[in-house]
Design an enzyme around this catalytic site. Structure first.
Site, PDB file in Angstrom:
ATOM      1  CB  CYS A 174      -0.951   0.010   1.191  1.00 19.53           C
ATOM      2  SG  CYS A 174      -0.171  -0.431   2.762  1.00 19.53           S
ATOM      3  CG  HIS A 288      -1.291   4.311   4.314  1.00 21.05           C
ATOM      4  ND1 HIS A 288      -1.956   3.908   5.444  1.00 21.05           N
ATOM      5  CD2 HIS A 288      -0.677   3.195   3.823  1.00 21.05           C
ATOM      6  CE1 HIS A 288      -1.757   2.610   5.632  1.00 21.05           C
ATOM      7  NE2 HIS A 288      -0.992   2.148   4.654  1.00 21.05           N
TER       8      HIS A 288
END
Lengths: 380, 380
Positions: A174, A288
């Site tokens: 990710c 994030h």
């Protein structure tokens, strides 16, 4: 399962509705990842979802539906523990089947989001049965011959793999996907020599249970109760900590940081890029953020960098200095694009070969499920 | 006011008790900042606390008491709005007086934590009246002739200022103090050429009201209620955002980042250090974290760096790779030291001139009130 989020979920960044940014075939989209709107159709591939009951597995289904991914049949697979559960998708109810080596004989495409050991066992079995695998785990990312793909960046790396003919394509980690979606347009223009990355990573990267523990702990902290620590060995609510992955005792880097280092080199197909990273979990649910300092091979002005980013597939620029409006995890949550802002000349350098960026991306979508579905779309 | 924290406050990092780390005169402490344990004594300075009702003002009192700072009289000052309030200190109850230009005629030392405009007006008035000022605001930090001091680093910069003889000493910004307490031992050993800093900054840096809003918003988010945004223009709970200070529209750096750049040069008394920073607010109550990448003038091994840090005044090393145990904001909260870990060789470099660090420090203590009291101790 495909319910609209409650207001509470929205506020936590757990159920924020997409701002209607389902990708379209615009000039920004790369040709092969344009959506083929079809849904259930006899000419579509036979699809299996592996690890369907996890956070990423559930997101696979949401994204396949949102993007009307063509399929002729759908098979829901998970470990024995989850077999028998019911899953709704596209108006039908499916029973989750136990994942075995024989699960894939009647499948053309499998989207995997399972643990590393299950993946190492069953992804090759699927491939051997002629089912093409898109794998979200780290099991095969660095394996020679397994393309590691972000469709906006290096879709050509998977050109030899055909749907229904076996083969494994790996989804990068990710934090790598989110960083490189933003940085690659600059890399392609002038070359990135070195990156210094500090991450602000959400609970979702550690799975649904980590998100639930963060919520539980937050309630406990607010109520002055003892903190439940089942997932992480320390308090997460109102705190942050160095990423929970194992640390190489010699190098001092954790696995998350080494993924950033190694995957960047593989995706960019170069040994010349240098990366250092510090990966940190922050008490955010599912998107994030990353602070990225770039050292470039050639000068680039901020205006040139911003233009590259504005024209890049999968990137949205939010960079309003006057209003102090820049990307945040909540803005990125439940959206497809990677958001980029704080685009600045690095004033610590005497030349114009340094750029600072701040990026945010939904960890479950572009950081995992969406990127995998985009890879699958490129196979169609 | 000097109450023990409730369990809830502890869990939020709002009322965590000190782990008994009140500094002692050890070999690590610099001589001039050793504590003089005295409390109320006829030979002590006459002290004024300016902005006593704010988060840092309250912390001034806690720290003065914990360290038995000598004083013969204590005056509590704040804006007209807070005048008349009662403040308990060291067994006595004081009435808050309105801050005026005439407040300082009978004072030898004033600890200021007021707004920039009040400070610009009243700190010179105090100095003119013969009261020596230690100022926590940014008002005079970059003024020629005003020492900018972290006692562990550059106490010699204030050698010409004497207690009770006027003069202003500036306390650096919180993120500068926390970064430089950790980095300076390395700088003094081999020289730091360039720093890339990404911060994870707590609510406390924006004051008590920001901490309260973060708590309120978190409850609202968990309950699915609309979010109250009085302090910041966006949701803070379960989110993070680029620092709220004004952004220079030409450079793209915000004021917090420029403080790091400019104050580092002044504290280190050099123009040769280069700094770039990205300052971010995270949903943590009162301790900042910072990810710091250092480019050094000469090679330094990790063991050498760790030894320098272990021997540094005001620094505690938590750097357990095997157990993945590194500094966190909650560990730093309510403690005096700056905690350092993730001490690594920067693998993006071919030489040994790069070190990565992760530091945490209590924003209200070492980042503000404690550093100011340490400066005051150095004046005794």
């Amino acid at each position: 399962m495909m319910h609209a989020p409650t207001q509470k979920q929205s506020m936590l960044g757990q159920g924020r509705l997409s701002r209607g940014r389902v990708a379209q075939c615009t000039r920004k989209s790369i040709r092969r990842s344009c959506q083929v709107r079809a849904g259930k159709t006899s000419t579509g591939p036979r699809v299996a979802i592996v690890g369907v009951t996890g956070a990423v597995g559930m997101e696979f289904l949401q994204i396949l539906k949102q993007r009307d991914f063509p399929y002729s049949s759908m098979k829901m697979l998970a470990s024995a523990r989850s077999a028998g559960k019911k899953v709704d998708f596209d108006g039908e109810t499916y029973t989750v089947e136990e994942l075995t080596e024989n699960s894939f004989g009647d499948c053309d495409l499998a989207l995997f989001s399972a643990g590393g050991s299950a993946t190492k066992k069953f992804a090759p079995a699927a491939s051997d049965a002629g089912c093409t695998v898109v794998d979200n785990s780290s099991a095969f990312r660095m394996t020679d011959g397994v393309p590691l793909v972000v469709p906006e960046i290096n879709v050509e790396a998977m050109k030899d793999i055909k749907l229904g003919k076996g083969g494994i394509i790996a989804n990068p980690n990710c934090s790598t996907i989110i960083a490189l979606t933003a940085v690659t347009p600059i890399h392609k223009a002038v070359g990135v020599k070195r990156m210094v990355v500090s991450t602000y990573q959400a609970a979702s990267g550690a799975g649904q249970a980590a998100m639930e523990e963060l919520e539980l702990q937050t309630r406990e902290a607010l109520d002055g109760k003892p903190i439940t620590t089942n997932i992480f060995p320390r308090q997460y609510a109102f705190n942050l900590f160095s990423h929970n992955s194992d640390v190489d005792v010699d190098l001092g880097y954790n696995e998350e940081e080494m993924k950033l280092v190694k995957e960047t080199a593989k995706i960019w197909n170069t040994k010349d890029v240098k990366v250092t990273g510090t990966c940190v979990r922050v008490p955010v649910m599912r998107a994030h953020a990353e602070s990225i300092n770039l050292e470039l091979n050639a000068p680039l002005t901020v205006d040139e960098a911003r233009k590259l980013l504005e024209n890049a597939a999968g990137v949205s620029v939010i960079d309003n200095r006057k209003e102090n409006d820049f990307p945040t995890p909540l803005v990125a949550s439940y959206n497809d694009d990677v958001y980029v802002g704080r685009i600045r000349r690095d004033i610590s350098r005497d030349d114009d070969c340094g750029i600072d960026l701040f990026v945010c991306g939904d960890q479950i979508r572009k950081g995992a499920a969406l990127n995998a579905v985009q890879i699958a779309e490129a196979l169609l």
